[in-house]
Write a protein that holds these residues in place. Sequence first.
Motif, PDB file in Angstrom:
ATOM      1  N   LEU A 264       0.821  -1.209   0.000  1.00  0.00           N
ATOM      2  CA  LEU A 264       0.000   0.000   0.000  1.00  0.00           C
ATOM      3  C   LEU A 264       0.860   1.265   0.000  1.00  0.00           C
ATOM      4  O   LEU A 264       0.354   2.354  -0.257  1.00  0.00           O
ATOM      5  N   ARG A 290      -1.314  -0.294  -6.855  1.00  0.00           N
ATOM      6  CA  ARG A 290      -1.413   0.181  -5.476  1.00  0.00           C
ATOM      7  C   ARG A 290      -2.701   0.965  -5.264  1.00  0.00           C
ATOM      8  O   ARG A 290      -3.402   0.778  -4.256  1.00  0.00           O
ATOM      9  N   HIS A 291      -3.049   1.825  -6.187  1.00  0.00           N
ATOM     10  CA  HIS A 291      -4.295   2.588  -6.071  1.00  0.00           C
ATOM     11  C   HIS A 291      -5.504   1.660  -6.088  1.00  0.00           C
ATOM     12  O   HIS A 291      -6.490   1.886  -5.371  1.00  0.00           O
ATOM     13  N   ILE A 294      -6.009   0.105  -2.647  1.00  0.00           N
ATOM     14  CA  ILE A 294      -6.635   1.044  -1.707  1.00  0.00           C
ATOM     15  C   ILE A 294      -8.124   1.163  -1.986  1.00  0.00           C
ATOM     16  O   ILE A 294      -8.952   1.184  -1.061  1.00  0.00           O
ATOM     17  N   HIS A 341      -1.779   7.252   5.755  1.00  0.00           N
ATOM     18  CA  HIS A 341      -2.824   7.176   4.716  1.00  0.00           C
ATOM     19  C   HIS A 341      -4.079   7.915   5.175  1.00  0.00           C
ATOM     20  O   HIS A 341      -4.744   8.583   4.372  1.00  0.00           O
ATOM     21  N   ARG A 346      -6.731   8.938   2.222  1.00  0.00           N
ATOM     22  CA  ARG A 346      -6.928   7.719   1.432  1.00  0.00           C
ATOM     23  C   ARG A 346      -7.790   6.686   2.145  1.00  0.00           C
ATOM     24  O   ARG A 346      -8.327   5.773   1.521  1.00  0.00           O
ATOM     25  N   MET A 347      -7.890   6.782   3.451  1.00  0.00           N
ATOM     26  CA  MET A 347      -8.774   5.915   4.224  1.00  0.00           C
ATOM     27  C   MET A 347      -9.059   6.610   5.540  1.00  0.00           C
ATOM     28  O   MET A 347      -8.427   7.616   5.873  1.00  0.00           O
TER      29      MET A 347
END
Length: 445
Positions: A264, A290-291, A294, A341, A346-347
């Motif tokens: 990640l 990787r994207h 996620i 992240h 991103r999360m």
Amino acid sequence: MTSTLIKNCTLVNEGQIIEADLRIQKGRIEQIGSELSAQTKDQIVDAEGAWLLPGMIDDQVHFREPGLTHKGTIASESKAAVAGGITSYMEMPNVSPSTTTIDALHKKYEIARVSSAANYAFYLGATEDNLEEIKALDPQTACGVKVFMGASTGNLLVENPVALEGIFRDSPVLIVTHCESGPVISQNQKRYDDKGIQPVIQDHPIIRDAEACYRSSSCAVQLARKYSSQLHVLHITTEKELALFEAGPVQGKNITAEACVHHLWFSDQNYPEKRNLIRCNPANKSATDRHALIAALHDGRIDIIATDHAPHTWDEKQQPYPQAPAGLPLVEHALLSLIDHVKAGRMSIEQVVEKVCHNPAIRYGIRERGYLREGYFADLVLVDPKGSTAVSHGDVRYLCGWSPFDSHTFQSKILSTWVNGSQVFDGSHAYPMPGTAAALRFDRS
């Protein structure tokens, strides 16, 4: 016996963020509530608004004991783990000798009983001829069977279709797989050999490519569907593989998938700088992959985040690419990397807790851990979301003495970690106490 009262904390648990206090008594969470009154026996911890999370449950580590203790030990690596907020781990069988018998499994539990800083469980390694050992496993005490479907050496490599059929048909516990196709990898390597070209680290994701991963993971999923097996596919690295898995909550799934913190974080764009320090199997793939990983965390195709912590010595990693071993140390900074992240949008922190605490507990059926609930074991981590943690090779707790995150400063800090109610990390020092950690137990029908 004293108890601990953690005041003024921000609890992150079961999709909610609430301001509350929490009392620990006799190794368990005794009470959660607002403005709890201090008792004479209480040791008071003022969290000053810091996040209180369930301790991370890492279902995939390599602590290298027995036999490979120049790289790491259960004592050294579990000490680094609690400094990173990991309170429970499940350790892999590729040690020396390999953990492929129940007797070898019991010996590892005995090592951990006297030396582990965090709660522990161990996988039995599958071979092409130990099906009877697998069938004899106790589902209440064994975390799972690890199957290397390609990409391993010695007796842990299982590629024989008959052997695989038997494992997927008869295993009484969760099957976890490393999925990379040996024939595809060999074919890719042969292209370099035929041209007389010596591959370099940038070629790693070309040799161990998306097709190698997909060929193997799709085979595992097909076998699990055929036999209604309980299957957990470790360290997914490619967008292509994500089509094999269902979106939605982890509850009720027979087939689940996992991503690891380094996949990640890093991509093939990082090889020129990090070189062999981020050589791992499966390889770090493209930024697009990787994207996609996620994105899959958000819709539930990826159910769990783990580390695949796998230390090697600095000298081993300095060898030319073909000789350098795969694997990197991660437990001390895994949770911090996920919070970065969160800071980048991103999360969410609630998602992090779901993927590293709740979902491992659900998927493995871990008894009374993975949540902030009254009556559960007090496995806790207190995190300052406004703090910072600078990483350098010289400051890590790993026996190998280096980190792939060298020179990065994380945007949070681990303030304290408790295992079974005992503080084992105070933000600066890890001080595991003998007898504090315990073997994980499982509730499975």
